[in-house]
Design a protein around this motif. Structure first.
Motif, PDB file in Angstrom:
ATOM      1  N   VAL A 189       0.834  -1.203   0.000  1.00 41.09           N
ATOM      2  CA  VAL A 189       0.000   0.000   0.000  1.00 41.09           C
ATOM      3  C   VAL A 189       0.870   1.255   0.000  1.00 41.09           C
ATOM      4  O   VAL A 189       0.570   2.244  -0.648  1.00 41.09           O
ATOM      5  N   HIS A 190       1.973   1.227   0.750  1.00 41.53           N
ATOM      6  CA  HIS A 190       2.920   2.339   0.795  1.00 41.53           C
ATOM      7  C   HIS A 190       4.305   1.753   1.028  1.00 41.53           C
ATOM      8  O   HIS A 190       4.451   0.581   1.347  1.00 41.53           O
ATOM      9  N   ARG A 191       5.332   2.574   0.823  1.00 40.35           N
ATOM     10  CA  ARG A 191       6.699   2.082   0.932  1.00 40.35           C
ATOM     11  C   ARG A 191       7.514   2.923   1.907  1.00 40.35           C
ATOM     12  O   ARG A 191       7.186   4.067   2.169  1.00 40.35           O
ATOM     13  N   ILE A 192       8.580   2.321   2.420  1.00 39.97           N
ATOM     14  CA  ILE A 192       9.615   3.103   3.092  1.00 39.97           C
ATOM     15  C   ILE A 192      10.940   2.687   2.453  1.00 39.97           C
ATOM     16  O   ILE A 192      11.067   1.585   1.910  1.00 39.97           O
ATOM     17  N   ASP A 193      11.919   3.576   2.500  1.00 40.52           N
ATOM     18  CA  ASP A 193      13.182   3.327   1.809  1.00 40.52           C
ATOM     19  C   ASP A 193      13.921   2.115   2.380  1.00 40.52           C
ATOM     20  O   ASP A 193      13.704   1.718   3.525  1.00 40.52           O
ATOM     21  N   LYS A 194      14.813   1.586   1.584  1.00 36.78           N
ATOM     22  CA  LYS A 194      15.592   0.404   1.961  1.00 36.78           C
ATOM     23  C   LYS A 194      16.251   0.564   3.333  1.00 36.78           C
ATOM     24  O   LYS A 194      16.170  -0.327   4.180  1.00 36.78           O
ATOM     25  N   ASP A 195      16.910   1.698   3.566  1.00 39.65           N
ATOM     26  CA  ASP A 195      17.649   1.880   4.814  1.00 39.65           C
ATOM     27  C   ASP A 195      16.842   2.568   5.911  1.00 39.65           C
ATOM     28  O   ASP A 195      17.391   2.958   6.944  1.00 39.65           O
ATOM     29  N   THR A 196      15.534   2.713   5.685  1.00 39.54           N
ATOM     30  CA  THR A 196      14.637   3.194   6.735  1.00 39.54           C
ATOM     31  C   THR A 196      13.970   1.969   7.362  1.00 39.54           C
ATOM     32  O   THR A 196      13.467   1.106   6.654  1.00 39.54           O
ATOM     33  N   SER A 197      13.982   1.901   8.670  1.00 38.58           N
ATOM     34  CA  SER A 197      13.338   0.780   9.362  1.00 38.58           C
ATOM     35  C   SER A 197      11.935   1.183   9.785  1.00 38.58           C
ATOM     36  O   SER A 197      11.567   2.357   9.746  1.00 38.58           O
ATOM     37  N   GLY A 198      11.141   0.186  10.196  1.00 40.37           N
ATOM     38  CA  GLY A 198       9.871   0.512  10.818  1.00 40.37           C
ATOM     39  C   GLY A 198       8.633  -0.061  10.174  1.00 40.37           C
ATOM     40  O   GLY A 198       8.685  -1.011   9.393  1.00 40.37           O
ATOM     41  N   LEU A 199       7.501   0.535  10.518  1.00 41.46           N
ATOM     42  CA  LEU A 199       6.183  -0.044  10.271  1.00 41.46           C
ATOM     43  C   LEU A 199       5.621   0.209   8.875  1.00 41.46           C
ATOM     44  O   LEU A 199       5.658   1.326   8.367  1.00 41.46           O
ATOM     45  N   LEU A 200       5.088  -0.857   8.307  1.00 45.17           N
ATOM     46  CA  LEU A 200       4.406  -0.821   7.019  1.00 45.17           C
ATOM     47  C   LEU A 200       3.099  -1.597   7.134  1.00 45.17           C
ATOM     48  O   LEU A 200       3.055  -2.651   7.771  1.00 45.17           O
ATOM     49  N   MET A 201       2.046  -1.094   6.488  1.00 43.98           N
ATOM     50  CA  MET A 201       0.799  -1.859   6.436  1.00 43.98           C
ATOM     51  C   MET A 201       0.695  -2.520   5.069  1.00 43.98           C
ATOM     52  O   MET A 201       1.023  -1.933   4.042  1.00 43.98           O
ATOM     53  N   VAL A 202       0.237  -3.773   5.076  1.00 46.02           N
ATOM     54  CA  VAL A 202       0.122  -4.578   3.857  1.00 46.02           C
ATOM     55  C   VAL A 202      -1.296  -5.123   3.758  1.00 46.02           C
ATOM     56  O   VAL A 202      -1.842  -5.620   4.757  1.00 46.02           O
ATOM     57  N   ALA A 203      -1.896  -5.019   2.573  1.00 46.93           N
ATOM     58  CA  ALA A 203      -3.280  -5.470   2.384  1.00 46.93           C
ATOM     59  C   ALA A 203      -3.320  -6.925   1.927  1.00 46.93           C
ATOM     60  O   ALA A 203      -2.597  -7.322   1.029  1.00 46.93           O
ATOM     61  N   LYS A 204      -4.210  -7.716   2.542  1.00 44.94           N
ATOM     62  CA  LYS A 204      -4.329  -9.130   2.189  1.00 44.94           C
ATOM     63  C   LYS A 204      -5.447  -9.392   1.179  1.00 44.94           C
ATOM     64  O   LYS A 204      -5.595 -10.519   0.706  1.00 44.94           O
ATOM     65  N   ASN A 205      -6.235  -8.370   0.857  1.00 43.13           N
ATOM     66  CA  ASN A 205      -7.264  -8.520  -0.175  1.00 43.13           C
ATOM     67  C   ASN A 205      -7.513  -7.151  -0.805  1.00 43.13           C
ATOM     68  O   ASN A 205      -7.094  -6.112  -0.277  1.00 43.13           O
ATOM     69  N   ASP A 206      -8.186  -7.137  -1.954  1.00 42.94           N
ATOM     70  CA  ASP A 206      -8.366  -5.895  -2.703  1.00 42.94           C
ATOM     71  C   ASP A 206      -9.227  -4.871  -1.965  1.00 42.94           C
ATOM     72  O   ASP A 206      -8.991  -3.664  -2.059  1.00 42.94           O
ATOM     73  N   GLN A 207     -10.218  -5.349  -1.220  1.00 45.25           N
ATOM     74  CA  GLN A 207     -11.072  -4.429  -0.477  1.00 45.25           C
ATOM     75  C   GLN A 207     -10.258  -3.674   0.577  1.00 45.25           C
ATOM     76  O   GLN A 207     -10.398  -2.456   0.740  1.00 45.25           O
ATOM     77  N   ALA A 208      -9.416  -4.401   1.285  1.00 41.22           N
ATOM     78  CA  ALA A 208      -8.560  -3.768   2.287  1.00 41.22           C
ATOM     79  C   ALA A 208      -7.586  -2.802   1.624  1.00 41.22           C
ATOM     80  O   ALA A 208      -7.331  -1.701   2.137  1.00 41.22           O
ATOM     81  N   HIS A 209      -7.040  -3.207   0.480  1.00 42.63           N
ATOM     82  CA  HIS A 209      -6.088  -2.370  -0.251  1.00 42.63           C
ATOM     83  C   HIS A 209      -6.721  -1.026  -0.622  1.00 42.63           C
ATOM     84  O   HIS A 209      -6.150   0.042  -0.383  1.00 42.63           O
TER      85      HIS A 209
END
Length: 304
Positions: free
Chosen positions: A134-154
């Motif tokens: 859904v969104h990205r953070i850079d390679k050398d940035t650590s931390g939280l990302l949200m990931v969608a498991k279905n299209d509705q959530a996305h």
């Protein structure tokens, strides 16, 4: 095949055709565009041109983009730090050094490769290369990302990002001592015309970008800050902090060469909050600073 059309403005007149095109689409590389020119996929005012063609004011540029190659992204048994997971969403604490999704030069070892091994049901909106992302953070940035498991959530999560209703708080160590306690940086960000792989504050071909910051601690030559994103542009915090004169420590692209002993920018996505796509309840997660940043802060507190 998809056809893109652009009109040359007076500010960009005189640029080489490949430079002009890459300034219009941030996801296209100069090498990629040059290949399209060789393949006669680029026309100016209806005529095929060569890569040394220099655009003129009001030129009509047409780019015929071929269908992308289908790449097989393989699932890989890579450990994941999963902060939350249900049937709709996964929240992951990404380590420093891990690329989020496959791209030229990084077809394996990415977060997507790890997610595909962990679970088989990721949303398909972004296709095979970026399933669930859904969104990205850079390679050398650590931390939280949200990931969608279905299209509705996305779709729900993306709409929240666009509406600026998600909460994304980062912690960073920057060069210099910021005297005021809080501040807001409201400065548009776009592709740097001189350096293709970098972003910059500019009024040309840019998008709105707003970052709110709070000082957490001060040292002799550095400041520990918290940055909350109102928008989410590429390299936003890195570009904005450089713009106000306080570049991130360790940043190889936007920071000074003489810096703290850290491989890549000292930046961590510490807090992530959003409305759950299904329950509509507000959920919020925190991830502690990675060891590298904790050690840097300990070092700075000792030396002052």
């Amino acid at each position: 095949m998809e056809v893109f059309k652009f009109e040359v403005t007076s500010e960009l007149a005189g640029d080489r055709i490949d430079k002009f095109i890459t300034s219009q689409q941030e996801d296209w590389s100069r090498t990629q565009v040059q290949q399209w020119i060789k393949d006669k996929r680029v026309k100016v005012n209806g005529n095929v041109v060569k890569s040394n063609y220099k655009v003129s004011d009001l030129d009509q540029v047409e780019v015929s983009v071929p269908e992308p190659e289908v790449l097989e992204v393989e699932a890989e048994n890579i450990p994941l730090d999963i902060v939350f997971e249900d049937e709709d969403v996964i929240v992951v604490n990404k380590p420093r050094g891990m690329v989020v999704h496959p791209a030229p030069g990084h077809y394996s070892g990415t977060l997507v490769n790890a997610l595909m091994y962990h679970c088989k049901d990721l949303s398909g909106i972004n296709g095979v290369i970026r399933p669930g992302i859904v969104h990205r953070i850079d390679k050398d940035t650590s931390g939280l990302l949200m990931v969608a498991k279905n299209d509705q959530a996305h779709e729900s999560l993306v709409s929240q990002l666009k509406a600026k209703t998600t909460k994304r708080v980062y912690q960073a160590i920057v060069h210099g001592v910021i005297s005021h306690q809080t501040g807001t940086i409201d400065a548009p960000i776009g592709r740097d015309k001189k350096e293709r792989q970098s972003m910059t504050v500019t009024n040309e071909n840019s998008r709105e970008a707003v970052t709110h910051f709070t000082v957490l601690d001060r040292f002799t030559n550095y400041t520990y800050v918290q940055c909350e994103l109102e928008t989410g542009r590429t390299h936003q915090i890195r570009v904005h902090m450089k713009y106000i004169g306080y570049p991130l420590a360790g940043d190889p692209k936007y920071g000074p060469k003489k810096t703290l002993d850290i491989d890549g920018q000292a930046l961590h996505a510490a807090v992530l909050g959003f409305e759950h796509p299904k329950t509509k309840e507000w959920v919020e997660f925190e991830a502690p600073l990675p060891t590298e940043m904790e050690k840097l802060l300990e070092h700075l507190r000792i030396i002052g």
